[in-house]
Scaffold this motif. Structure first.
Motif, mmCIF file in Angstrom:
data_model
loop_
_atom_site.group_PDB
_atom_site.id
_atom_site.type_symbol
_atom_site.label_atom_id
_atom_site.label_comp_id
_atom_site.label_asym_id
_atom_site.label_seq_id
_atom_site.Cartn_x
_atom_site.Cartn_y
_atom_site.Cartn_z
ATOM 1 N N GLU A 1 0.687 -7.851 -9.505
ATOM 2 C CA GLU A 1 1.411 -6.578 -9.579
ATOM 3 C C GLU A 1 0.439 -5.424 -9.401
ATOM 4 N N HIS A 2 0.894 -4.383 -8.704
ATOM 5 C CA HIS A 2 0.068 -3.194 -8.504
ATOM 6 C C HIS A 2 0.686 -1.948 -9.124
ATOM 7 N N GLY A 3 1.694 -2.119 -9.969
ATOM 8 C CA GLY A 3 2.257 -0.977 -10.666
ATOM 9 C C GLY A 3 3.741 -0.773 -10.542
ATOM 10 N N PRO A 4 4.327 -0.879 -9.341
ATOM 11 C CA PRO A 4 5.749 -0.566 -9.203
ATOM 12 C C PRO A 4 6.692 -1.444 -10.019
ATOM 13 N N GLY A 5 6.262 -2.627 -10.397
ATOM 14 C CA GLY A 5 7.144 -3.524 -11.145
ATOM 15 C C GLY A 5 6.939 -3.506 -12.641
ATOM 16 N N THR A 6 6.065 -2.644 -13.123
ATOM 17 C CA THR A 6 5.824 -2.597 -14.567
ATOM 18 C C THR A 6 6.881 -1.747 -15.256
ATOM 19 N N GLY A 7 6.998 -1.939 -16.566
ATOM 20 C CA GLY A 7 7.998 -1.199 -17.329
ATOM 21 C C GLY A 7 7.456 -0.748 -18.666
ATOM 22 N N ALA A 8 8.349 -0.637 -19.623
ATOM 23 C CA ALA A 8 8.010 -0.082 -20.938
ATOM 24 C C ALA A 8 6.859 -0.813 -21.617
ATOM 25 N N HIS B 1 -7.855 9.401 -13.626
ATOM 26 C CA HIS B 1 -7.875 8.150 -12.839
ATOM 27 C C HIS B 1 -6.537 8.020 -12.114
ATOM 28 N N ALA B 2 -6.569 8.136 -10.799
ATOM 29 C CA ALA B 2 -5.333 8.174 -9.997
ATOM 30 C C ALA B 2 -4.490 6.912 -10.149
ATOM 31 N N ALA B 3 -5.115 5.745 -10.164
ATOM 32 C CA ALA B 3 -4.340 4.504 -10.266
ATOM 33 C C ALA B 3 -3.650 4.397 -11.619
ATOM 34 N N VAL B 4 -4.331 4.796 -12.661
ATOM 35 C CA VAL B 4 -3.728 4.765 -13.997
ATOM 36 C C VAL B 4 -2.525 5.692 -14.039
#
Length: 124
Positions: free
Chosen positions: A75-82, A98-101
């Motif tokens: 995962e690179h972020g779009p599928g994460t949640g609460a 930090h842009a990715a964070v």
């Protein structure tokens, strides 16, 4: 696979966080190739928790920990949640710009049904 094997060979002489990064990547890859990914994903998450405990100021380990809350270990972020938000918030506290964070926080907040917080995060 060849790149991962080469990294493992090089990591044999690495120390500290660099060695840990290679080990984590090996564990992450094991999740994708395991017939039953559940135990491998649990081992990867445990290894991330240990990395954070050993290197608490490492932003990348904290970012990976948040990403690992997803079912997909790549995962690179779009599928994460609460469930990822606390990990990303800790990473943001260490590296506010930090842009990715910040991008991961936006995705996690949107997926958690927090559009106003996501918008505020995007404007950060």
């Amino acid at each position: 696979r060849a790149a991962l094997a080469a990294a493992e060979r090089l990591a044999a002489t690495a120390v500290g966080a660099d060695r840990r990064r290679v080990d984590l990547r090996v564990r992450q890859s094991a999740v994708r190739t395991a017939p039953d990914p559940g135990p491998a994903l649990a081992a990867y998450r445990d290894a991330l928790a240990n990395a954070v405990a050993d290197f608490p100021a490492d932003v990348e380990f904290r970012l990976l920990q948040g990403l690992a809350t997803s079912r997909d270990p790549f995962e690179h972020g779009p599928g994460t949640g609460a469930e990822a938000i606390p990990f990303f918030e800790r990473a943001a506290a260490l590296a506010p710009d930090h842009a990715a964070v910040r991008a991961c926080l936006v995705h996690a907040r949107l997926n958690a049904g927090q559009p106003a917080a996501a918008l505020a995060e995007a404007r950060h």
